[in-house]
Design a protein around this motif. Structure first.
Motif, PDB file in Angstrom:
ATOM      1  N   TYR A   1       3.792  -0.451  -0.581  1.00 45.43           N
ATOM      2  CA  TYR A   1       3.228   0.800  -1.079  1.00 45.43           C
ATOM      3  C   TYR A   1       4.079   1.363  -2.215  1.00 45.43           C
ATOM      4  CZ  TYR A   1       1.462   0.761   3.798  1.00 45.43           C
ATOM      5  OH  TYR A   1       0.884   0.422   5.011  1.00 45.43           O
TER       6      TYR A   1
ATOM      7  N   LYS B   1      -4.482   4.487   5.524  1.00 51.44           N
ATOM      8  CA  LYS B   1      -3.281   5.092   4.944  1.00 51.44           C
ATOM      9  C   LYS B   1      -2.876   6.308   5.764  1.00 51.44           C
ATOM     10  CE  LYS B   1      -5.947   8.029   1.827  1.00 51.44           C
ATOM     11  NZ  LYS B   1      -6.248   8.380   0.428  1.00 51.44           N
TER      12      LYS B   1
ATOM     13  N   LEU C   1       0.699   9.102  -2.128  1.00 52.35           N
ATOM     14  CA  LEU C   1       0.364   7.687  -2.231  1.00 52.35           C
ATOM     15  C   LEU C   1      -0.242   7.363  -3.593  1.00 52.35           C
ATOM     16  CD1 LEU C   1       0.203   4.964  -0.705  1.00 52.35           C
ATOM     17  CD2 LEU C   1      -2.123   5.626  -0.024  1.00 52.35           C
TER      18      LEU C   1
ATOM     19  N   THR D   1      -2.399  -2.975   6.254  1.00 48.95           N
ATOM     20  CA  THR D   1      -2.786  -1.581   6.452  1.00 48.95           C
ATOM     21  C   THR D   1      -3.666  -1.383   7.681  1.00 48.95           C
ATOM     22  OG1 THR D   1      -4.607  -1.906   4.925  1.00 48.95           O
ATOM     23  CG2 THR D   1      -2.584  -0.984   4.032  1.00 48.95           C
TER      24      THR D   1
ATOM     25  N   TYR E   1       4.743   5.209  -3.699  1.00 53.01           N
ATOM     26  CA  TYR E   1       4.542   6.635  -3.567  1.00 53.01           C
ATOM     27  C   TYR E   1       5.265   7.345  -4.713  1.00 53.01           C
ATOM     28  CZ  TYR E   1       2.830   6.486   1.285  1.00 53.01           C
ATOM     29  OH  TYR E   1       2.089   6.274   2.426  1.00 53.01           O
TER      30      TYR E   1
ATOM     31  N   VAL F   1      -1.507   0.657  -2.669  1.00 56.34           N
ATOM     32  CA  VAL F   1      -1.181  -0.134  -1.490  1.00 56.34           C
ATOM     33  C   VAL F   1      -1.579  -1.572  -1.754  1.00 56.34           C
ATOM     34  CG1 VAL F   1      -1.492  -0.482   0.973  1.00 56.34           C
ATOM     35  CG2 VAL F   1      -1.653   1.827   0.035  1.00 56.34           C
TER      36      VAL F   1
END
Lengths: 112, 116
Positions: B33, A99, B45, B98, B35, B48
Motif C-alpha cells: 500500500y 481497505k 490511502l 486485500t 498512504y 493498493v
C-alpha cells in the motif's frame, strides 16, 4: 463523510492510571477494527484488533471493547506508562471495499 | 526496527523534478500500500497492490505513478508535483492480499517529502 471518528484530539493521564481512547464509526459494513500507535518520525505500528463478532479483546495492558449497537469502540491501557505517549489511530476494515479507514487520531500523553 | 524499509527518509524536490520513492518488505506479504499523511491527519490511502496487481487507486492524480516490480518491492514515481503534495508518504504491507482486511498493516517509517 467521515466514517471513523475519534472525537478527542488529545488525552493526558498520570502514570499508573487508566487511559481510555474512544472511537465511533458509522458504516455497519465494517467487520474488523484495529488500533495503531504512532511515534513521531515513525510509521504507525499495530497494537490490537477486534473482530465484529466479539465484544472484547485483551493483550497485556491493552484491552479493546466493541459495542456494535452503539457503533463505538474503546481502547483501555492499564496501567499507563510514559512510553505509551504517542498518537493512537483507530481503523476499521470493510471487506467489500478491501481497505481500512482511519480515524483522525488521539494524542496520548502519560505524565510521570 | 521496522520490517518495511522505505527510502529515502527525506526528499526535497522542485515542481519540475522527477523522483521515486522506494519500499521493500521481505515478510512474504502479498498486499502493498501507499498512504499519504499530512500533519495532524490520519493516513490517507492512495494505492493498493494485491499479488503485484494494482487493485485500488483512490482517484490519485496522475503525477503520482505506482509500480510493483515484484512481490517485495513497491515504488512511487513522482513527476510535476505541487507544493500541496508535501507530506509523509507511508508504505505498508499485509499478509495475504486485500481479502483478509482484518490483517494488520505493517508500515514503514515513511518518506518526508517537501515540494518547493
Amino acid at each position: 463523510d467521515q466514517q471513523v471518528k475519534q472525537n478527542s484530539p488529545s488525552l493526558s493521564v498520570q502514570e499508573g492510571r487508566i487511559s481510555i481512547l474512544n472511537c465511533d464509526y458509522t458504516n455497519s459494513m465494517f467487520d474488523y477494527f484495529l488500533w495503531y500507535k504512532k511515534y513521531p518520525a515513525e510509521g504507525p505500528t499495530f497494537l490490537i484488533s477486534i473482530s465484529s463478532i466479539k465484544d472484547k479483546n485483551e493483550d497485556g495492558r491493552f484491552t479493546v471493547f466493541l459495542n456494535k449497537s452503539a457503533k463505538h469502540l474503546s481502547l483501555h491501557i492499564v496501567p499507563s506508562q510514559p512510553g505509551d505517549s504517542a498518537v493512537y489511530f483507530c481503523a476499521a476494515s470493510n471487506p467489500n471495499a478491501g481497505k481500512s479507514t482511519f480515524g483522525d487520531g488521539t494524542t496520548l500523553t502519560v505524565k510521570p | 526496527d521496522t520490517e518495511v524499509t522505505q527510502t529515502p527518509k527525506h526528499l526535497v524536490m522542485g515542481m519540475t523534478n522527477k523522483k521515486s520513492l522506494k519500499c521493500e518488505q521481505h515478510m512474504g506479504h502479498r498486499a502493498m500500500y501507499w498512504y499519504k499523511q499530512k500533519a495532524k491527519k490520519p493516513p490517507e490511502l492512495m494505492f493498493v497492490y494485491s499479488y503485484e496487481k494494482l487493485s485500488i487507486n483512490e482517484s490519485v492524480p496522475s503525477r503520482f505513478s505506482p509500480e510493483c516490480p515484484n512481490s517485495s518491492l513497491l515504488n512511487l514515481h513522482l513527476h510535476a508535483l505541487q507544493p500541496e503534495d508535501s507530506a509523509l508518504y507511508l508504505c505498508a504491507s499485509s499478509p495475504s492480499g486485500t481479502k483478509l482486511v482484518g490483517s494488520p498493516l505493517h508500515f514503514g517509517n515513511g518518506t518526508r517529502l517537501t515540494v518547493t
